[in-house]
Scaffold this active site. Sequence first.
Site, PDB file in Angstrom:
ATOM      1  CG  HIS A 228     114.988 182.941  10.606  1.00 21.99           C
ATOM      2  ND1 HIS A 228     114.117 182.693  11.634  1.00 21.99           N
ATOM      3  CD2 HIS A 228     114.447 182.350   9.504  1.00 21.99           C
ATOM      4  CE1 HIS A 228     113.087 181.985  11.186  1.00 21.99           C
ATOM      5  NE2 HIS A 228     113.264 181.764   9.894  1.00 21.99           N
ATOM      6  CG  ASP A 229     112.647 184.004   7.044  1.00 19.42           C
ATOM      7  OD1 ASP A 229     113.692 184.211   6.381  1.00 19.42           O
ATOM      8  OD2 ASP A 229     111.962 182.964   6.946  1.00 19.42           O
ATOM      9  CE  LYS A 232     110.265 184.254   4.257  1.00 19.23           C
ATOM     10  NZ  LYS A 232     109.641 182.998   4.720  1.00 19.23           N
ATOM     11  CG  HIS A 257     114.037 186.670   2.913  1.00 21.60           C
ATOM     12  ND1 HIS A 257     114.296 185.795   1.879  1.00 21.60           N
ATOM     13  CD2 HIS A 257     114.312 185.978   4.052  1.00 21.60           C
ATOM     14  CE1 HIS A 257     114.691 184.623   2.379  1.00 21.60           C
ATOM     15  NE2 HIS A 257     114.713 184.718   3.705  1.00 21.60           N
ATOM     16  CG  HIS A 288     118.271 182.106   7.090  1.00 18.38           C
ATOM     17  ND1 HIS A 288     118.365 183.472   6.987  1.00 18.38           N
ATOM     18  CD2 HIS A 288     117.046 181.782   6.581  1.00 18.38           C
ATOM     19  CE1 HIS A 288     117.246 183.957   6.456  1.00 18.38           C
ATOM     20  NE2 HIS A 288     116.429 182.941   6.192  1.00 18.38           N
ATOM     21  CG  HIS A 289     117.771 181.302   2.660  1.00 18.81           C
ATOM     22  ND1 HIS A 289     116.979 180.170   2.685  1.00 18.81           N
ATOM     23  CD2 HIS A 289     117.014 182.303   3.173  1.00 18.81           C
ATOM     24  CE1 HIS A 289     115.775 180.488   3.185  1.00 18.81           C
ATOM     25  NE2 HIS A 289     115.783 181.778   3.495  1.00 18.81           N
ATOM     26  CG  ASP A 317     114.372 178.528   7.497  1.00 17.67           C
ATOM     27  OD1 ASP A 317     113.233 178.805   7.939  1.00 17.67           O
ATOM     28  OD2 ASP A 317     114.841 179.022   6.452  1.00 17.67           O
TER      29      ASP A 317
HETATM   30  P1  C2E Z   1     110.213 179.080   3.528  1.00 15.20           P
HETATM   31  O1  C2E Z   1     108.872 178.675   3.008  1.00 15.20           O
HETATM   32  O2  C2E Z   1     110.314 179.350   4.964  1.00 15.20           O
HETATM   33  O3  C2E Z   1     111.250 177.977   3.140  1.00 15.20           O
HETATM   34  C1  C2E Z   1     112.502 177.952   3.696  1.00 15.20           C
HETATM   35  C2  C2E Z   1     113.407 176.994   2.986  1.00 15.20           C
HETATM   36  O4  C2E Z   1     112.922 175.669   3.124  1.00 15.20           O
HETATM   37  C3  C2E Z   1     113.482 177.211   1.510  1.00 15.20           C
HETATM   38  O5  C2E Z   1     114.367 178.227   1.177  1.00 15.20           O
HETATM   39  C4  C2E Z   1     113.970 175.845   1.030  1.00 15.20           C
HETATM   40  O6  C2E Z   1     115.355 175.737   1.216  1.00 15.20           O
HETATM   41  C5  C2E Z   1     113.295 174.891   1.985  1.00 15.20           C
HETATM   42  N1  C2E Z   1     112.068 174.325   1.358  1.00 15.20           N
HETATM   43  C6  C2E Z   1     110.822 174.794   1.457  1.00 15.20           C
HETATM   44  N2  C2E Z   1     109.966 173.978   0.770  1.00 15.20           N
HETATM   45  C7  C2E Z   1     110.715 172.996   0.245  1.00 15.20           C
HETATM   46  C8  C2E Z   1     110.415 171.836  -0.543  1.00 15.20           C
HETATM   47  O7  C2E Z   1     109.269 171.569  -0.900  1.00 15.20           O
HETATM   48  N3  C2E Z   1     111.444 171.022  -0.909  1.00 15.20           N
HETATM   49  C9  C2E Z   1     112.726 171.299  -0.512  1.00 15.20           C
HETATM   50  N4  C2E Z   1     113.690 170.458  -0.903  1.00 15.20           N
HETATM   51  N5  C2E Z   1     113.043 172.390   0.236  1.00 15.20           N
HETATM   52  C10 C2E Z   1     112.051 173.210   0.609  1.00 15.20           C
HETATM   53  P2  C2E Z   1     114.240 178.949  -0.223  1.00 15.20           P
HETATM   54  O8  C2E Z   1     113.991 177.979  -1.302  1.00 15.20           O
HETATM   55  O9  C2E Z   1     115.438 179.803  -0.334  1.00 15.20           O
HETATM   56  O10 C2E Z   1     112.991 179.849  -0.051  1.00 15.20           O
HETATM   57  C11 C2E Z   1     112.971 180.970   0.769  1.00 15.20           C
HETATM   58  C12 C2E Z   1     111.585 181.484   0.917  1.00 15.20           C
HETATM   59  O11 C2E Z   1     111.047 181.847  -0.370  1.00 15.20           O
HETATM   60  C13 C2E Z   1     110.623 180.425   1.437  1.00 15.20           C
HETATM   61  O12 C2E Z   1     110.701 180.373   2.806  1.00 15.20           O
HETATM   62  C14 C2E Z   1     109.296 180.949   0.912  1.00 15.20           C
HETATM   63  O13 C2E Z   1     108.823 182.013   1.714  1.00 15.20           O
HETATM   64  C15 C2E Z   1     109.667 181.531  -0.409  1.00 15.20           C
HETATM   65  N6  C2E Z   1     109.462 180.564  -1.508  1.00 15.20           N
HETATM   66  C16 C2E Z   1     110.353 179.681  -2.011  1.00 15.20           C
HETATM   67  N7  C2E Z   1     109.815 179.000  -3.050  1.00 15.20           N
HETATM   68  C17 C2E Z   1     108.551 179.455  -3.194  1.00 15.20           C
HETATM   69  C18 C2E Z   1     107.485 179.159  -4.089  1.00 15.20           C
HETATM   70  O14 C2E Z   1     107.578 178.301  -5.005  1.00 15.20           O
HETATM   71  N8  C2E Z   1     106.310 179.825  -3.925  1.00 15.20           N
HETATM   72  C19 C2E Z   1     106.155 180.750  -2.968  1.00 15.20           C
HETATM   73  N9  C2E Z   1     104.976 181.353  -2.852  1.00 15.20           N
HETATM   74  N10 C2E Z   1     107.137 181.081  -2.101  1.00 15.20           N
HETATM   75  C20 C2E Z   1     108.318 180.441  -2.218  1.00 15.20           C
HETATM   76 FE    FE Z   2     114.639 182.847   5.028  1.00 12.25          FE
END
Ligand code: C2E
Ligand code: FE
Length: 372
Positions: A228-229, A232, A257, A288-289, A317
Amino acid sequence: MENIACKHCGSMTDNIKKIILADSCVSDLVQGERILKPFYEIISVSSIFELFEALKNMTPDIILLNLTMGGDVINRLKEDARLQDVPVIFLTALGNASSQAESFGLGAADCVTKPFLPPLLLKRIEKELLFAQQTKELVESKAKLDSLFKSMETMVGEKVAEVVQMQNAVLATVTDLVEFRDKHTGGHIVRTQLYIKELVKGMFRRGVYSETISGWDVNALLASSQLHDVGKIAISDNILCKPGKLTEGEFENMKDHVSAGVEAIKRILDNTSNPALLAHALAIAGTHHEKWDGTGYPSGLKGEQIPLEGRIMAIADVYDALITTRSYKESLTHEEAAWIIESGSGTQFDPLLIGVFKDVKKEFAVIAARQR
Ligand code: C2E
Ligand code: FE
Ligand code: SIN
Ligand code: SIN
């Protein structure tokens, strides 16, 4: 005929064909013996009883049988695996068509009339022996072919298993690469497969979208979810591993990604001999997003426009992202994560699937604790 030639050269006596001549008329027996003796080993019998006594000790190549001794003999022969293929030629006193028809109706190979015409009798026997020999060879070569095909099938089966295993290994390696760079997601892919499995089981129990999922190969779904990812890979380290919050621009970049993953999977599918294994991979990586209310990315799909696989994956996820430490966030407890997921019912997530999540979230906690 080979057997006749061998008889004449005297060297291959094993090849002399054995014929049983069965007739209650002694003069016919004597005449038949006289004609056949120079070419065949002849056993003469004058009753059905004698015939079956003789058959106890030998298997003839052909049986010449007086028609009046009847079709029961043929039926008894057919019941014996050793004798069922021995051709029977009926002997009839009258050269009329009805007794010939009767012979064939009883399962005879042929029918000759008495008194014997020596060349005709020999010719008929020769023809029958040749036919029996050819049939035997055909059966043997068919058996050989069958066993050849069997072993080929086994080999192909092993090869397919090998290829599937190899493809799984390649998938695992690719996903490892992603995990390796995205350091904080260690174990994410394994756990996510287990969450999806629990969700699908829960869907079956609750009868949620059961028509759709009963058509799925769940193992293929789980294998596909690993990717799925995979997109990346295309995201640079300084964004992927950024310790803090992403800027808006960086997050836009991060969203790529999804399309990068779809591209990568399309390439894998073009080169795979087993596309079924990745049946759900495109839908999962591509959607998935997406969010139930249409505010997700990349396409802003809404509700059931989002493929079911993508809607299931989204729950697994996000749950796992929440309970683990990421470069940009601390880990939450199971209760906090479950609360956030349930609050997203109808906005981020499919409400029916959140119902299922509530059924199985205890299992999620077990997986999270075991695999962390
Ligand atoms: P990921 O870390 O695998 O997170 C997947 C999804 O989990 C996120 O998709 C989001 O929908 C949810 N998620 C993760 N952390 C939180 C949280 O603290 N609160 C809530 N309510 N949901 C959360 P999203 O937002 O589309 O992000 C996709 C990917 O982008 C993330 O995958 C991560 O790799 C990156 N990412 C997103 N935000 C940040 C960030 O602020 N900093 C960094 N370094 N990476 C980020
Ligand atoms: Fe993803
Ligand atoms: C499944 O494992 O496929 C579903 C069985 C169930 O109803 O729990
Ligand atoms: C798919 O479901 O095949 C992927 C489509 C998308 O990227 O939204």
